[in-house]
Design an enzyme around this catalytic site. Structure first.
Site, PDB file in Angstrom:
ATOM      1  N   ALA A  67       7.513  -2.390  -2.748  1.00  0.00           N
ATOM      2  CA  ALA A  67       7.020  -1.023  -2.571  1.00  0.00           C
ATOM      3  C   ALA A  67       7.721  -0.080  -3.553  1.00  0.00           C
ATOM      4  O   ALA A  67       7.274   0.101  -4.682  1.00  0.00           O
ATOM      5  CB  ALA A  67       7.237  -0.580  -1.131  1.00  0.00           C
ATOM      6  N   LYS A  95       1.106  -4.882   9.218  1.00  0.00           N
ATOM      7  CA  LYS A  95       2.407  -4.501   8.636  1.00  0.00           C
ATOM      8  C   LYS A  95       3.185  -3.743   9.698  1.00  0.00           C
ATOM      9  O   LYS A  95       2.694  -2.759  10.252  1.00  0.00           O
ATOM     10  CB  LYS A  95       2.220  -3.642   7.390  1.00  0.00           C
ATOM     11  N   GLY A 151      11.511  -4.757   1.603  1.00  0.00           N
ATOM     12  CA  GLY A 151      12.650  -3.843   1.668  1.00  0.00           C
ATOM     13  C   GLY A 151      13.702  -4.084   0.615  1.00  0.00           C
ATOM     14  O   GLY A 151      14.253  -5.183   0.519  1.00  0.00           O
ATOM     15  N   ASP A 152      13.966  -3.063  -0.215  1.00  0.00           N
ATOM     16  CA  ASP A 152      15.113  -3.031  -1.134  1.00  0.00           C
ATOM     17  C   ASP A 152      15.033  -4.044  -2.276  1.00  0.00           C
ATOM     18  O   ASP A 152      16.069  -4.471  -2.775  1.00  0.00           O
ATOM     19  CB  ASP A 152      16.426  -3.255  -0.373  1.00  0.00           C
ATOM     20  N   PRO A 201       0.848  -1.199   0.000  1.00  0.00           N
ATOM     21  CA  PRO A 201       0.000   0.000   0.000  1.00  0.00           C
ATOM     22  C   PRO A 201       0.881   1.245   0.000  1.00  0.00           C
ATOM     23  O   PRO A 201       1.635   1.481   0.946  1.00  0.00           O
ATOM     24  CB  PRO A 201      -0.806  -0.132   1.303  1.00  0.00           C
ATOM     25  N   CYS A 229       3.934   2.988   9.746  1.00  0.00           N
ATOM     26  CA  CYS A 229       4.038   4.374   9.275  1.00  0.00           C
ATOM     27  C   CYS A 229       4.972   5.172  10.184  1.00  0.00           C
ATOM     28  O   CYS A 229       4.744   5.257  11.392  1.00  0.00           O
ATOM     29  CB  CYS A 229       2.664   5.024   9.233  1.00  0.00           C
TER      30      CYS A 229
END
EC number: 1.3.1.89
Length: 654
Positions: free
Chosen positions: A524, A439, A502-503, A315, A400
């Site tokens: 993401a 998450k 991640g990454d 998201p 967040c």
């Protein structure tokens, strides 16, 4: 999502850098013949590709500028001096810098994205919608009712083709469409392509919209949340939430204040206690009344969420809109999730927040993500969504990092508020009929990991799946994601599935991530930089995509945007702004054919380079003015006094 410079080499990176890769760590290793200087780069773009300066440059600039560190990316100091000691134009050479200030975070002072008016003289909606009845407001209507006068003041069309007219045979925006010349008759009537209309071509149905009757009830606080209030009462009594025993409710009676069912299947929402307000109008439900409507599901009867091994599109706030998700679905994303929605805004019936829950028909596995800090609002919001929207799972945002959310106790702050966190999870699980996912990040502080302690608790609280972003809140997007820690957390979460995030920017990154034992990966920023990443992972190859193919992707995005937001002035400008936000990420992609070493890593920023054609060079520009130029190729010229400032700060945009 401000990008940060990596401070550690990528683990298992697949060998050392060669050639241009030896320039500097953190800089994409582009082949020497494509490297250029900042001045030559912008001169080439200003010349519109007519004259191509020599691309063969030395690694070091005679003036002492390091080409591996583009000037636009250097740290800027408050007095206008760059980090390497050079003074920018307008700064006094003798002044000493006091503090360093990196351009990062959000541009909070940027122009408002919603202009006060899109058209000075707007046409009444009753005239745009030909099937609509006479204007309800009559003489009190503040909109124009004279089509001829409207056409005299309407801005010029942006192009000769209307994608809605060509796709569906009819444009619902009629004379207000900014491409109306394609479907207006000589007297201003809206034309229809009978062949397409006869075949039943209709815009795809978008699910999860907000009904006007429900919006009014939410604004007047007339909606009752019986299941949520029951769970909250149990919390106040120190009991875990659970189903009410059947014996507790007398046969043939309903709980006080419970919604009543009429014989048509409509749900009556009673007025609040102590008021003389009559019951609100019934909210219509679809289909016959079944056991599912009146009998609570036990946890073992809930729908299972089995997405092991699937590619999960994260998201993404602002950029993860419905048209972008359609692009990613086309390239192979398996699971999609709406943008983060704030639970209090949903409970207030805000249209802008409910728009984040909309689902396209191509999204076969779709969830929504909620953010909140308190059990009452989160549980009530979960109950509201279980009644009104069609989703496969609901996700809680506990990752967040932004201050606005964190200081109110939401996002990452919940990792340190275990009691509230537990009440939120248990309460939402009690009222939802679909699986609940979470998450999280590794923790709040950089060297204090919390995830491994939380995961067993989340499993016991009934969470179906957890996604772990391998960074702490303090790190934001600096340094690399800690996949070694994610691997440790897989064991702590077992048998609950854990997704890693991640990454990931290549299929090699995805393969290394899956070797840690995670159930799947969430993508993401990698999807923002190259949405075809899903295809690369599934086909296990590097795709040297051409600039024309990338422009076609952008064209599809604008077509989806016009279909979703509209082809009138308001819809066109909304599509343009979301396109520009996406272009602020796309410019970081380096074409495969230009790289000295594959693959590009997500922490490597590109130096200035000239592409294999003009369009490829233009797409590499990090100036907002060049992004606007790309948008004009697809959506026509921008309106007068148009200005765009990206949501996230970066020196390159200046």
């Amino acid at each position: 999502m401000a990008e940060g410079t990596a401070e550690a080499p990528l683990e298992n990176g697949g060998g050392g850098d060669s050639g241009a890769g030896a320039l500097e760590r953190g800089v994409a290793p582009i082949k020497r013949q494509y490297l250029t200087t900042k001045e030559q780069f912008h001169q080439f773009l200003e010349a519109k590709g007519q004259e191509k300066p020599c691309r063969e440059t030395e690694v070091g600039d005679p003036a002492g500028n390091d080409l591996a560190e583009p000037e636009a990316k250097r740290i800027r100091l408050e007095d206008g001096q760059t980090a390497d000691g050079q003074t920018e134009e307008g700064a006094e050479p003798g002044e000493q810098p006091q503090t360093q200030k990196r351009a990062r975070g959000q541009n909070k002072g940027r122009p408002h994205v919603k202009p006060t008016h899109y058209d000075k003289n707007r046409l009444c909606p009753s005239l745009i919608q030909e099937s609509a009845a006479k204007c309800f407001f009559g003489d009190r209507c503040r909109f124009l009712h004279d089509v001829g006068r409207y056409l005299e003041t309407k801005p010029a069309d942006l192009g000769p083709r209307c994608v809605l007219f060509e796709t569906f045979g009819r444009c619902p925006y009629g004379v207000t469409c900014r491409f109306a010349g394609a479907h207006l008759g000589p007297e201003g009537q809206n034309l229809v392509q009978e062949e397409l209309a006869a075949r039943g071509a209709q815009p795809p149905s978008i699910r999860n919209g907000l009904d006007k009757a429900l919006q009014q009830q939410l604004r007047k606080r007339e909606v009752r949340f019986e299941r949520a209030e029951q769970a909250l009462r149990r919390f106040s009594q120190g009991q875990p939430p659970g189903p009410t025993p059947a014996a507790a409710i007398p046969e043939g009676t309903a709980a006080e204040g419970a919604p009543r069912q009429d014989n048509c299947g409509a749900q009556q929402v009673p007025a609040g206690p102590g008021t003389s307000t009559p019951p609100s109008s019934p909210v219509r439900t679809c289909g016959p009344l079944t056991d599912e409507d009146v009998v609570r599901l036990r946890p073992c009867e809930k729908k299972r969420l089995d997405i092991r091994g699937k590619l999960y599109l994260a998201p993404l706030t602002t950029c993860g809109n419905l048209p972008f998700r359609r692009i990613c679905k086309r390239f192979g994303a398996d699971v999609t999730c709406g943008e983060m929605a704030v639970c209090t805004n949903l409970l207030q019936g805000q249209m802008s927040e409910w728009a984040l829950l909309k689902r396209h028909q191509c999204e076969d596995i779709f969830g929504v993500q909620l953010e909140g800090a308190f059990p009452d609002t989160m549980t009530k919001c979960a109950e509201l969504l279980s009644r009104t929207v069609e989703v496969d799972f609901v996700d809680i945002n506990v990752g967040c990092p932004i201050d606005l959310v964190y200081k109110k106790g939401g996002g990452c702050a919940l990792m340190n508020r275990s009691t509230k966190f537990q009440q939120i999870v248990r309460g939402m699980n009690q009222v939802l009929d679909v699986p609940l996912t979470v998450k999280i990040r590794t923790g709040v502080q950089e060297r204090v990991n919390l995830a491994h302690r939380l995961l067993p608790e989340l499993r016991d609280w009934g969470v179906a799946l957890v996604t772990l972003h391998g960074r702490s809140r303090e790190q934001r997007y600096t340094k690399l994601a800690d996949w070694q820690y994610i691997e440790e957390c897989v064991q702590a979460a077992s048998p609950m599935p854990l997704f890693g995030n991640g990454d990931i920017l290549s299929f090699e990154d995805a393969n290394r991530a899956m070797q840690t034992g995670v159930a799947g990966i969430m993508i993401a920023r990698g999807a923002l930089l190259k949405p075809w990443l899903f295809t690369e992972i599934k086909e296990q190859r590097h795709w040297d995509i051409s600039s024309s193919e990338r422009l076609d992707i952008l064209r599809d995005f604008t077509n989806y945007g016009l279909e979703h937001w509209g082809s009138d002035t308001q819809g066109v400008e909304k599509t343009r702004r979301f396109l520009l936000e996406w272009l602020s990420f796309l410019c970081r992609y380096v074409p495969v054919g230009l790289l000295e070493r594959l693959p590009q890593r997500i922490n490597e920023r590109p130096p200035y380079y000239l592409g294999r054609d003009y369009l490829e060079t233009l797409m590499a520009s990090q100036k907002a003015a060049d992004w606007i130029r790309i948008s004009e190729m697809l959506l026509g010229p921008v309106p007068p006094n148009f200005a765009f400032l990206p949501k996230h700060k970066a020196n390159a945009y200046k």
